[in-house]
Design an enzyme around this catalytic site. Structure first.
Site, PDB file in Angstrom:
ATOM      1  CB  SER A  40      39.105  51.274  57.591  1.00 43.37           C
ATOM      2  OG  SER A  40      39.402  51.288  56.194  1.00 43.37           O
ATOM      3  CB  SER A  64      46.057  46.044  53.678  1.00 46.74           C
ATOM      4  OG  SER A  64      47.242  46.270  54.075  1.00 46.74           O
ATOM      5  CG  ASN A  68      44.458  48.457  46.664  1.00 45.57           C
ATOM      6  OD1 ASN A  68      44.437  49.191  45.716  1.00 45.57           O
ATOM      7  ND2 ASN A  68      45.682  47.643  46.699  1.00 45.57           N
ATOM      8  CE1 TYR A  69      39.801  45.205  49.987  1.00 44.61           C
ATOM      9  CE2 TYR A  69      42.083  44.946  49.737  1.00 44.61           C
ATOM     10  CZ  TYR A  69      40.770  44.479  49.308  1.00 44.61           C
ATOM     11  OH  TYR A  69      40.665  43.558  48.408  1.00 44.61           O
ATOM     12  CG  LEU A  70      44.433  49.771  55.818  1.00 44.25           C
ATOM     13  CD1 LEU A  70      46.084  49.638  56.129  1.00 44.25           C
ATOM     14  CD2 LEU A  70      43.382  49.167  56.760  1.00 44.25           C
TER      15      LEU A  70
END
Length: 810
Positions: free
Chosen positions: A640, A764, A767-769
């Site tokens: 992020s 991403s 799931n990750y940002l």
């Protein structure tokens, strides 16, 4: 027989056939006339009277013409039939003609109704039986055989019309002759007549169709007016507002405490795949060249293998050996005695059948696809939703996976093993106590029914290949999933406040006298700087050889004191999650380099690099530094933060929307590279790029043509005050500008696709940002959110869309 005599012979035979037809028709009319009169109802009598009056009124002038022409045709036919006789028989022919005229007069009196259609003819003459006889007589004209001689053109042509007489006699009555098109059934022409009533209905239906608006999928589209376009937009906005009003705004409610996930949960249970249907009898399995019938269980497994014959999996020894081993377990004793070698098995016919079914599904009609769609929709409505705290929520994976052969990712040691069919006796159901417990399929029962509101799954079972638990969970846009995502990103945001203290701590631990602490410090360094996964312990031979940071082995690391102008370089080469290769050369600090070299001393390639550390020990230490902190939070945090920094560096406010989207994708790409989110190039990549390039060339030609037209119009408008020319100039300018914008978008698309060839951006992004970073960026630089997130993704992050302001900072 010469070709010149053929027309005369055909005419003679036709006359004889018609004469035979008339005799049958007249006999039936006389016999059945009395019965028809006796069976008449008052309504029918009225209908006949009306028809007779209408026919007499409309056909007075036409009767004489038709009578005259028929007299001539009848006499000509008779004359042709007897053309081989001498001219001395002329008197006899005249006598026959006089008798014919007299007989017609008698039949006029007997006629009670003029027949105008096939339906009326059936009623007057005597019903279905006699009409069928007449049709048989028409069909059985062997001389014509469905063809007629065309005197003007050479050869024969198919009969498309048939003369149908509206009365009991075709040659004796001067009634109106009606010509209708013929339909062919099994090679024979079948005449069909339409009544005036049916014609009226058809005309009415046609008029109604013309009055109705044209379908958008019809042949010609009706151009929408400005008012209709505005109304459509307003309807779309209204629908969107209604959806927002119906949306459950759970993020505005108070959160349950003590780990409670829900208070009420009701659902219908999972949907089980249909039972196996055996292959047809004409499809055979061969062993050693001989057809061999298989039992139901073993045949099902054989079909699984046959369906994969065109895949590279079936060429691998591990896959074939695992399959044959599990297949023999499903065989009967007799089958095991015979089938001992997979190389002697011939699945060719089963494979061909499978391919034919696949092709048949591809060419299904719209109606067939619609039937399947409606069937799937019914299943979704039944099993795809649940009641969570008295709100309807969509279930994500409500279908239990059907049986098949396990594939795995990469070179999985268990690939080819049989995934057995899951039965209700294997499934645990989870619901609330006050809800209606879902009913199992007929003849079955559930393994267990639980009422655990501390978990989020609705059903679970254990699969047989790897022994892992499978769950039925709610959809990504549900409350439970949304709460989990929100909590994950909030924990990552909290890490921002203490990350510098944690980094200072592990920098100090790099010089610790305890080897375990040093290994933990180096592992944290790699997880923080390279966004590596922590990795979990696995039993050897049970899963694919994939590793994470804590499970790295000596063989995965290569040390370079100096490489490509950089000092202290560590080279990583291993298989990560999903057997995706991680290869990276990273310059590190001198202290980290020395510690890694120390960890590798006196070890073989297969030994663990961090032999005094595991994932549980690492996460326990991190939790002591910050509540809720784990190695995975570092990955989310770094992803992020990287996106936010890249967006700030790459975005230019003055850029147009396509250029801003390219900047966003490049920022997202930097995160994907950091997290090693790779993918194989799509199979259609080269073809799609070639198609896009051809579109660009075509657009360039259009642009050149538009510029030439603009130049010509400007030349004509120079020194001319004609308003029409000035308007044309403005139109041409807009056309040139539009072509330039389209060309620019296509060229940016080429660049974007080429850069994303082997990078998976969606992993991403979803799931990750933190979605609030992207939403705030869209609001600040005036990019529509639809350009970044599609409808499904916007529903998933509805909580972020609603709460994010322009000043949000991760």
């Amino acid at each position: 027989m010469t070709e010149q005599n053929q027309p005369e012979l055909l005419l003679g035979r036709r006359a004889i056939a018609r004469f035979s037809f008339l005799l049958l028709y007249e006999a039936a009319s006389v016999v059945l006339n009395f019965e028809v009169k006796e069976r008449r109802t008052p309504q029918r009598a009225a209908l006949e009277m009306a028809g007779e009056q209408k026919g007499n009124k409309g056909n007075k002038g036409q009767k004489a013409k038709l009578k005259k022409s028929k007299d001539k045709r009848c006499s000509d036919s008779d004359f042709t039939a007897s053309s081989d006789t001498s001219k001395s028989k002329k008197g006899k022919k005249d006598a026959r003609h006089a008798e014919e005229v007299e007989r017609r007069a008698k039949e006029k009196k007997m006629l009670t109704k003029k027949v105008k259609s096939t339906e009326m003819e059936k009623e007057v003459v005597g019903g279905e039986d006699f009409v069928s006889v007449v049709q048989v007589k028409i069909k059985r004209e062997p001389e014509e055989e469905g063809f007629a001689v065309n005197k003007k053109a050479k050869g024969k042509k198919r009969l498309r019309e048939e003369e149908l007489v509206e009365g009991p006699s075709s040659e004796t009555q001067g009634k109106k002759i009606k010509k209708v098109k013929m339909e062919f059934e099994e090679g024979e022409p079948r005449p069909e007549m339409q009544s005036q009533k049916m014609k009226g209905k058809k005309m009415k239906a046609k008029k109604e169709r013309e009055e109705q608006p044209l379908s958008p999928r019809g042949g010609s589209k009706k151009k929408k007016s400005r008012e209709e376009i505005v109304a459509a937009k307003a309807l779309k906005i209204k629908k969107k507002e209604e959806e927002e009003q119906q949306r459950w705004r759970w993020w505005e409610e108070e959160k349950y405490e003590d780990g409670i996930k829900w208070k009420f949960l009701e659902h219908k249970g999972p949907f089980f795949p249909p039972e196996y249907q055996q292959i047809p009898d004409n499809v055979k399995f061969y062993y050693n060249g001989q057809p061999m019938p298989l039992s139901r269980a073993s045949e099902e497994v054989a079909v699984f293998f046959a369906q994969m014959l065109d895949h590279e999996y079936t060429t691998k020894d591990v896959f074939r050996n695992n399959f044959f081993k599990d297949w023999r377990k499903e065989m009967t004793l007799e089958e095991r005695m015979v089938i001992t070698d997979l190389e002697k098995c011939d699945f060719g016919e089963i494979f061909t059948m499978h391919k034919e079914r696949v092709e048949a599904r591809k060419i299904m009609s719209k109606e067939e696809k619609q039937i399947i769609k409606e069937s799937n929709q019914k299943i979704l409505e039944m099993y795809g939703y649940c009641a969570l705290d008295h709100h309807q929520e969509r279930i994500g994976n409500f279908k239990i996976e059907p049986p098949g052969l396990f594939r795995g990712r990469g070179d999985h040691p268990k690939q080819g093993m049989l995934k057995k069919r899951i039965q209700p006796e294997d499934v645990i159901i989870n619901c609330s106590k006050d809800s209606k417990i879902p009913e199992p399929p007929l003849g079955h029962k559930w393994k267990e029914v639980r009422h655990d509101n501390m978990v989020t799954w609705l059903a679970s079972w254990t699969e047989n290949v790897q022994g892992s638990c499978k769950y039925v969970m709610l959809n990504a846009n549900s409350k439970l999933k949304g709460e989990k995502d929100w909590e994950k990103y909030e924990v990552a945001r909290k890490l921002k406040n203490c990350v510098e203290a944690i980094r200072a701590q592990y920098q100090m631990d790099l010089k610790s006298k305890q080897m375990g602490i040093r290994q933990r410090a180096v592992a944290l360094y790699f997880i923080d700087k390279l966004a590596l996964r922590a990795g979990t312990e696995k039993e050897e031979g049970e899963t694919a050889d994939t590793v994470g940071c804590c499970s790295l082995r000596v063989e995965h690391i290569t040390l370079h004191p100096e490489l490509d102008g950089n000092q202290y370089v560590v080279e990583f080469d291993f298989l990560g999650k999903d057997s995706i290769r991680y290869y990276n050369k990273v310059p590190v600090t001198k202290t980290v380099f020395k510690n890694v070299k120390l960890f590798m001393e006196n070890k073989e390639g297969g030994d663990d690099l961090f032999d005094r550390l595991n994932t549980a020990m690492l996460n326990k230490h991190l939790h002591s530094l910050m509540p809720g902190l784990s190695a995975k939070v570092f990955r989310t945090y770094n992803a992020s933060v990287t996106l936010q920094q890249q967006l700030k560096e790459l975005t230019t406010v003055t850029d147009n929307v396509p250029e801003k989207i390219l900047s966003y994708n490049r920022a997202n790409r930097a995160v994907a590279v950091l997290c090693n989110h790779q993918r194989a190039p799509p199979k259609t990549f080269e073809q799609s790029m070639a198609n896009l390039q051809s579109k660009i060339e075509s657009r360039k030609e259009q642009l050149n043509l538009a510029k030439k037209e603009l130049k010509q119009v400007k030349k004509e408008a120079k020194g001319n005050s004609d308003k029409k020319l000035l308007v044309t100039v403005e139109k041409k300018k807009k056309a040139v500008q539009r072509c330039e914008e389209q060309l620019m978008r296509m060229e940016l698309q080429v660049t974007d696709r080429e850069e994303n060839k082997q990078i998976a951006l969606s992993t991403s992004k979803l799931n990750y940002l933190d979605p609030r970073i992207s939403i705030a960026w869209c609001k600040n630089v005036e990019v529509p959110l639809e350009k970044i997130y599609n409808k499904t993704q916007r529903d998933k992050f509805a909580w972020a869309v609603d709460m994010t302001e322009t000043d949000f900072v991760f």
